[in-house]
Design a protein around this motif. Structure first.
Motif, PDB file in Angstrom:
ATOM      1  N   ASP A 142      38.316  36.967  34.665  1.00  0.00           N
ATOM      2  CA  ASP A 142      39.612  37.463  34.205  1.00  0.00           C
ATOM      3  C   ASP A 142      40.611  37.238  35.331  1.00  0.00           C
ATOM      4  O   ASP A 142      40.212  36.974  36.461  1.00  0.00           O
ATOM      5  N   ALA A 143      41.904  37.372  35.033  1.00  0.00           N
ATOM      6  CA  ALA A 143      42.901  37.267  36.114  1.00  0.00           C
ATOM      7  C   ALA A 143      44.207  37.903  35.680  1.00  0.00           C
ATOM      8  O   ALA A 143      44.518  37.962  34.487  1.00  0.00           O
ATOM      9  N   THR A 144      44.954  38.403  36.667  1.00  0.00           N
ATOM     10  CA  THR A 144      46.311  38.886  36.429  1.00  0.00           C
ATOM     11  C   THR A 144      47.224  38.110  37.363  1.00  0.00           C
ATOM     12  O   THR A 144      47.002  38.106  38.574  1.00  0.00           O
ATOM     13  N   VAL A 145      48.230  37.480  36.788  1.00  0.00           N
ATOM     14  CA  VAL A 145      49.194  36.764  37.629  1.00  0.00           C
ATOM     15  C   VAL A 145      50.423  37.657  37.787  1.00  0.00           C
ATOM     16  O   VAL A 145      50.916  38.219  36.805  1.00  0.00           O
TER      17      VAL A 145
ATOM     18  N   ALA B 277      47.728  27.770  34.992  1.00  0.00           N
ATOM     19  CA  ALA B 277      46.940  26.668  34.411  1.00  0.00           C
ATOM     20  C   ALA B 277      45.605  26.532  35.136  1.00  0.00           C
ATOM     21  O   ALA B 277      44.547  26.358  34.504  1.00  0.00           O
ATOM     22  N   THR B 278      45.642  26.652  36.469  1.00  0.00           N
ATOM     23  CA  THR B 278      44.387  26.508  37.238  1.00  0.00           C
ATOM     24  C   THR B 278      43.442  27.659  36.920  1.00  0.00           C
ATOM     25  O   THR B 278      42.230  27.456  36.759  1.00  0.00           O
TER      26      THR B 278
ATOM     27  N   GLU C 178      38.057  29.117  31.505  1.00  0.00           N
ATOM     28  CA  GLU C 178      37.410  28.273  30.489  1.00  0.00           C
ATOM     29  C   GLU C 178      36.026  27.818  30.974  1.00  0.00           C
ATOM     30  O   GLU C 178      35.049  27.823  30.229  1.00  0.00           O
ATOM     31  N   ALA C 179      35.967  27.479  32.262  1.00  0.00           N
ATOM     32  CA  ALA C 179      34.707  26.982  32.844  1.00  0.00           C
ATOM     33  C   ALA C 179      33.797  28.130  33.307  1.00  0.00           C
ATOM     34  O   ALA C 179      32.791  27.901  33.968  1.00  0.00           O
TER      35      ALA C 179
END
Ligand code: 2HG
Ligand code: ZN
Length: 477
Positions: A318-321, A305-306, A312-313
């Motif tokens: 990009d990110a991979t969790v 979520a963070t 969004e901001a």
């Protein structure tokens, strides 16, 4: 002033430890004579391996009487040559590697007593078996020994949440220069009596006493953890991400490591089994870890979520969790293999520096300009513990470029880098200590009153100047 040991003194020392406790054969002694980075090469008449504190104490008493210099030696993973004897061939090496007992674990009190020669991994594992956490974590934890970790006040990748080595110690046992044993091993969260002597020995790099055991602070095992790799366009964006994560997760943020794309590329290329995250096409990567009890919301959901809000901001690109332990471990392997990848790639110039966290982007901008101007044969590879304001501001020799010419740039680049760091209110040694590498710069740049106090302490604790001469303090007591 220390003097070369006589044949009689060497025989007395050998008699304390017996044949099993000393090395004289050239091949056996060789690993104790060079530092991890191969910056220094020394010589010694004898490597001593005491098996307990009593033996270490008797050895020091002899060295004190005979004025023999002693160089304490742990896992030899330091970056500043702190455990390497000089080239005179007169300094005795005292290695703690045979003292590797976990003396006790107290689950209720959250404490563990380990001897100096235990590896950091052995301490972590002993804590884990008791369902507790010893949080200090370093790339070299399989080799680094707890005595060296404390003597250098090591940092690593969990400082953000748990602090440096000094913050993780209840008490110490140490042998002083004259052989007396200081034993303040109590595990008390409150003990407000007298001067904090143990904190003086931690980070003193064996110049004030030799740590033989420590009572270490443990923590509850986190019940939940989440790890992610995020791409950002700039260090300023990484800083904005750090702020968001702090606001959203408080002290559950345990790791925040910055890596430039170049570091990720060379590591994926050089190190077998390192996951290649380059599907994320970012200029910079941040490895984020959360850990905690995970009562209300699972941490992965919270991290997702963070990161989604940051995306969004337009803070992250990009990110991979990580969806499993294996994926999380692969992300850490990528980060922790950067030093090894740098070594395999070729020569490097290294600066372990820190600034207030908010100034990390400025440090990177201006430090990068310094490398381009003063060491143009190098590529900037500034990475590390951004959450602590600590970067390893390194330059790696460009493929095919002339190594001798590159190395000639080192002194000028270092001066400029240290000037920059000081102008930003930072430190010329964030987590690797002083050793012999930075002793001259430290003497030149530190507050003169601080240096005078350090000499006064040295005179009190080691009046004959036998403990690790030439390390931390440039001159004797
Ligand atoms: C790390 O954080 C170590 O990986 C090594 O402190 C730093 O290679 C370096 O400069
Ligand atoms: Zn580091």
């Amino acid at each position: 002033m220390p003097r070369p040991p006589s044949a009689a003194a060497l025989a007395d020392l050998q008699a304390v430890v017996g044949a099993a406790g000393c090395l004289t054969d050239a091949a056996a002694v060789a690993p104790f004579l060079a530092d991890h980075r191969r910056l220094y090469r020394g010589a010694t008449p004898l490597v001593l391996l005491p098996k307990n504190t009593g033996e270490a104490s008797r050895l020091l008493a002899i060295c004190h009487r005979e004025l023999c210099a002693v160089v304490p030696h742990g896992g030899n993973t330091g970056y500043c040559g702190g455990a390497t004897p000089d080239s005179s061939g007169t300094q005795i090496v005292l290695a703690l590697q045979r003292m590797q007992r976990i003396r006790s674990i107290d689950r209720m009190n959250l404490s563990l007593i380990a001897e100096a020669g235990c590896t950091l991994s052995a301490v972590q594992e002993a804590a884990q078996q008791a369902d507790r956490l010893f949080p200090l974590s370093l790339g070299s934890e399989g080799t680094a020994q707890i005595g060296g970790v404390l003597s250098t006040n090591a940092g690593g990748t969990a400082v953000l949440r748990y602090g440096m080595a000094r913050d993780l110690v209840f008490g110490l046992e140490a042998v002083l220069a004259d052989g007396r044993v200081l034993s303040v091993l109590k595990a008390l969260r409150k003990d407000n009596t007298g001067y904090d002597i143990k904190s003086l020995l931690i980070g003193a790099e064996g110049t004030l006493g030799i740590i033989t055991a420590a009572n270490l602070k443990l923590f509850p095992q986190p019940q939940d953890a989440a790890t992610a790799l995020a791409g950002v366009d700039s260090p300023a964006a990484a800083l904005a991400l750090l702020q968001r994560l702090r606001d959203a997760t408080g002290d559950m943020l345990t790791g925040f490591e910055l890596m430039p794309r170049f570091a990720v590329e060379i590591t994926a290329l050089q190190i077998a089994g390192v996951a290649n995250p380059l599907a994320l096409s970012a200029a910079w990567f941040v490895l984020v870890e959360l850990a905690g009890p995970g009562e209300d919301l699972n941490l992965r959901t919270r991290l997702e979520a963070t990161l989604a809000a940051a995306h969004e901001a337009e803070v992250i690109t990009d990110a991979t969790v990580a969806m499993s332990m294996t994926q999380a471990e692969a992300m850490w392997k990528l980060r922790e293999s950067i030093p090894e990848a740098q070594t395999r790639r070729g020569a490097s110039l290294k600066h372990d520096v820190s600034v207030p966290v908010s100034l990390v982007p400025e440090l990177i901008q201006r430090g990068g300009e310094l490398i381009a101007r003063l060491a143009p044969l190098g590529d900037m590879i500034a990475y590390g513990h951004m959450g602590d304001g600590n970067l390893h501001f390194n330059a790696s020799l460009k493929v095919g470029a002339a190594v001798a010419e590159f190395r000639r740039c080192a002194p000028v680049l270092e001066q400029a880098m240290f000037d920059l760091v000081e102008s930003l209110g930072g430190s010329i040694s964030a987590e690797h200590g002083i050793g012999q590498l930075k002793a001259a710069e430290f003497a030149r740049r530190a507050d003169p009153v601080e240096i005078a106090l350090m000499h006064a302490l040295k005179r009190t604790l080691d009046p004959r100047g036998i403990l690790n001469p030439g390390k931390v303090l440039l001159s004797g007591p």
